[in-house]
Design a protein around this motif. Structure first.
Motif, PDB file in Angstrom:
ATOM      1  N   ALA A   3      29.650 -27.143 -55.557  1.00  0.00           N
ATOM      2  CA  ALA A   3      30.970 -26.543 -55.762  1.00  0.00           C
ATOM      3  C   ALA A   3      31.479 -25.897 -54.478  1.00  0.00           C
ATOM      4  O   ALA A   3      32.680 -25.975 -54.158  1.00  0.00           O
ATOM      5  CB  ALA A   3      30.902 -25.512 -56.889  1.00  0.00           C
ATOM      6  N   PHE A   4      30.591 -25.265 -53.731  1.00  0.00           N
ATOM      7  CA  PHE A   4      30.989 -24.652 -52.462  1.00  0.00           C
ATOM      8  C   PHE A   4      31.491 -25.709 -51.482  1.00  0.00           C
ATOM      9  O   PHE A   4      32.523 -25.525 -50.805  1.00  0.00           O
ATOM     10  CB  PHE A   4      29.797 -23.899 -51.864  1.00  0.00           C
ATOM     11  N   ILE A   5      30.804 -26.853 -51.405  1.00  0.00           N
ATOM     12  CA  ILE A   5      31.237 -27.922 -50.499  1.00  0.00           C
ATOM     13  C   ILE A   5      32.572 -28.488 -50.944  1.00  0.00           C
ATOM     14  O   ILE A   5      33.447 -28.794 -50.117  1.00  0.00           O
ATOM     15  CB  ILE A   5      30.152 -29.020 -50.427  1.00  0.00           C
ATOM     16  N   VAL A   6      32.774 -28.635 -52.262  1.00  0.00           N
ATOM     17  CA  VAL A   6      34.054 -29.113 -52.773  1.00  0.00           C
ATOM     18  C   VAL A   6      35.184 -28.191 -52.322  1.00  0.00           C
ATOM     19  O   VAL A   6      36.246 -28.640 -51.865  1.00  0.00           O
ATOM     20  CB  VAL A   6      34.010 -29.219 -54.312  1.00  0.00           C
ATOM     21  N   ILE A   7      34.971 -26.893 -52.427  1.00  0.00           N
ATOM     22  CA  ILE A   7      35.996 -25.934 -52.009  1.00  0.00           C
ATOM     23  C   ILE A   7      36.264 -26.042 -50.514  1.00  0.00           C
ATOM     24  O   ILE A   7      37.424 -26.013 -50.065  1.00  0.00           O
ATOM     25  CB  ILE A   7      35.564 -24.506 -52.398  1.00  0.00           C
ATOM     26  N   MET A   8      35.214 -26.191 -49.722  1.00  0.00           N
ATOM     27  CA  MET A   8      35.394 -26.298 -48.275  1.00  0.00           C
ATOM     28  C   MET A   8      36.157 -27.560 -47.898  1.00  0.00           C
ATOM     29  O   MET A   8      36.939 -27.567 -46.942  1.00  0.00           O
ATOM     30  CB  MET A   8      34.032 -26.273 -47.576  1.00  0.00           C
ATOM     31  N   LEU A   9      35.942 -28.640 -48.632  1.00  0.00           N
ATOM     32  CA  LEU A   9      36.618 -29.896 -48.318  1.00  0.00           C
ATOM     33  C   LEU A   9      38.114 -29.837 -48.595  1.00  0.00           C
ATOM     34  O   LEU A   9      38.870 -30.689 -48.114  1.00  0.00           O
ATOM     35  CB  LEU A   9      35.995 -31.045 -49.120  1.00  0.00           C
ATOM     36  N   ALA A  37      24.451 -29.884 -43.172  1.00  0.00           N
ATOM     37  CA  ALA A  37      23.047 -29.709 -43.562  1.00  0.00           C
ATOM     38  C   ALA A  37      22.915 -29.579 -45.079  1.00  0.00           C
ATOM     39  O   ALA A  37      21.988 -30.148 -45.683  1.00  0.00           O
ATOM     40  CB  ALA A  37      22.465 -28.477 -42.871  1.00  0.00           C
ATOM     41  N   LEU A  38      23.836 -28.869 -45.719  1.00  0.00           N
ATOM     42  CA  LEU A  38      23.814 -28.758 -47.174  1.00  0.00           C
ATOM     43  C   LEU A  38      23.996 -30.122 -47.830  1.00  0.00           C
ATOM     44  O   LEU A  38      23.335 -30.449 -48.824  1.00  0.00           O
ATOM     45  CB  LEU A  38      24.906 -27.795 -47.646  1.00  0.00           C
ATOM     46  N   VAL A  39      24.904 -30.923 -47.285  1.00  0.00           N
ATOM     47  CA  VAL A  39      25.119 -32.268 -47.834  1.00  0.00           C
ATOM     48  C   VAL A  39      23.847 -33.097 -47.736  1.00  0.00           C
ATOM     49  O   VAL A  39      23.462 -33.809 -48.678  1.00  0.00           O
ATOM     50  CB  VAL A  39      26.283 -32.962 -47.104  1.00  0.00           C
TER      51      VAL A  39
END
Length: 445
Positions: A3-9, A37-39
């Motif tokens: 969810a954090f990566i989705v928000i950043m994108l 790195a998270l991805v």
């Protein structure tokens, strides 16, 4: 983490604060490596599931190959090389979403991220209006956590479609998630209205309308479903006919001028630059740099600092030429065909989210640069839809190794750990006169 990566994108908050002029800055370059790195960590956790999606991975590698090869003739090789890596990580995350969040789970993830972004946007609008509300040409219009109103509108469209899909899905969602979806749908729609973005409103109507239409067809009988499809196709053909014959009237009703807010001027000037390099383009993500000579011609002709082509297909064409554009077109066609094939089964279980968002994505590509775009949620979701089209179905995954012709005892169902109704494990009852006597039963292996 997902969810954090989705928000950043989506570019929420970080871009407007650390790069208010929408230019790439050193601090933004420092933010993205930890996200990469998270991805990679998430992808490693779902490696086996992602391997099953190898046909989609091959399509991704072909598209990435065009971007990588363009480095050799790019007008800015350093930018092309750096952003090609970003594009690869972006598409890898899309493949991870398809493998790790099957069915309606991806819509749930988007709703959870959407709730966070909607609340954050309302806080910015109420507490920090200098950031949350436009004060320039679009003074008074809401932009929330993003650079400008169109970005907030398109993000809210994506989460609103996900919320509607949860409510229409055959696969039930937990109670709290359903309540989040019910609350997010009107809030996201209100935020879209506050942007006054005609493109976002049209995309919202298309996505929500398709989900409702498919849901109604599923509820109807076969005869009514055929009638409904015929009416839908007829109305769609009539709409296209009116769009091509009465374009000015339709644009006036939508509040748009015939140039689509200056987009047609950009497209005409851009095609003259395409004619100089029709087969190779100017290099992936290299055309719109501040020092780009061909981009200066575009900006001189239009009279303003044009940031993009405002058309996904022309954007790809000017970057990697006709061969790369055709490859992207084939990928879109494959995603569409695969989505329609899985519509009655997997599509219904996920609430027709894939079909609805793919239609919105295609419409969006005609007026915004969303194709082969790094660090972009729309392109990530397209990759996820494409990969889902090649995913093995639930029936295939749960099929037994041997096909037995024995009938299971009453109450037992394949794939369930326990019977739906309480039964005796070693006896069943036969009627003998007025009494019931247990008799042994041979169960199938």
């Amino acid at each position: 983490m997902a969810a954090f990566i989705v928000i950043m994108l989506t570019g929420a908050l970080v871009g407007p604060i650390f790069a208010p002029t929408q230019e790439e800055t050193p601090i933004l370059r420092m933010i993205w490596p930890p996200i990469y790195a998270l991805v990679l960590v998430l992808a490693a956790r779902r490696f086996r599931e992602m391997v099953r999606l190898w046909p989609a991975a091959l399509v991704m590698l072909v598209l990435l190959g065009f971007a990588f090869a363009s480095r050799w003739w790019s007008i800015d090789p350093e930018t092309t090389g750096r952003r090609t890596i970003a594009l690869g990580i972006t598409m890898l995350f899309g493949l991870y979403l398809a493998a790790g969040w099957p069915g309606v789970r991806l819509a749930r993830l988007l709703v959870i991220a959407g709730v966070v972004m909607a609340i954050g946007s309302l806080i910015m609008i109420a507490a920090f209006p200098a950031y949350g509300i436009h004060s320039d040409v679009n003074a008074g219009l809401w932009r929330g956590l993003w650079y400008e109103k169109n970005q907030m509108g398109l993000v809210m469209v994506a989460v609103a479609i996900a919320a509607m899909a949860i409510l229409a899905a055959q696969e039930p969602s937990p109670g709290p998630v359903r309540w989040l979806a019910i609350g997010l749908l009107p809030v996201s729609s209100a935020l879209i209205l506050a942007t006054q973005s005609k493109t976002s409103l049209l995309c919202l109507a298309l996505g929500i309308g398709l989900i409702i239409g498919f849901w109604m067809l599923r509820k109807m009988g076969p005869a009514l479903a055929v009638v409904g499809v015929w009416i839908g196709v007829s109305l769609g053909a009539l709409g296209l006919l009116m769009l091509f014959t009465e374009a000015e009237i339709i644009l006036a009703l939508l509040g748009k001028d015939p140039t689509l807010t200056g987009r047609t001027d950009i497209w005409e000037a851009l095609m003259r630059q395409v004619d100089a390099r029709p087969m190779t383009g100017y290099g992936y993500a290299a055309f719109w740099g501040l020092d780009s000579v061909p981009a200066r011609f575009i900006r001189h002709e239009t009279g303003w600092l044009v940031p993009s082509a405002h058309n996904g297909w022309l954007e790809v064409l000017v970057q990697i030429g006709w061969p790369g554009t055709i490859a992207v077109g084939i990928a879109v066609v494959l995603a569409g065909l695969a989505t329609m094939v899985r519509l009655p089964g997997s599509g219904a279980r996920e609430g027709f989210w894939g079909a609805a968002y793919l239609a919105v994505f295609f419409l969006l590509s005609l007026s915004e640069s969303v194709l082969m775009l790094h660090h972009n949620l729309s392109w990530v979701l397209f990759i996820a839809i494409l990969a889902r089209g090649f995913a093995p179905t639930a029936a295939t995954q749960s099929a037994p190794a041997h096909n037995h012709s024995h009938r299971l005892p009453t109450g037992l169902h394949p794939g369930r750990a326990s019977p739906t109704k309480p039964i005796r494990e070693s006896h069943q009852y036969r009627r003998h006169g007025q009494s019931f006597r247990p008799s042994p039963v041979r169960h199938p292996r």
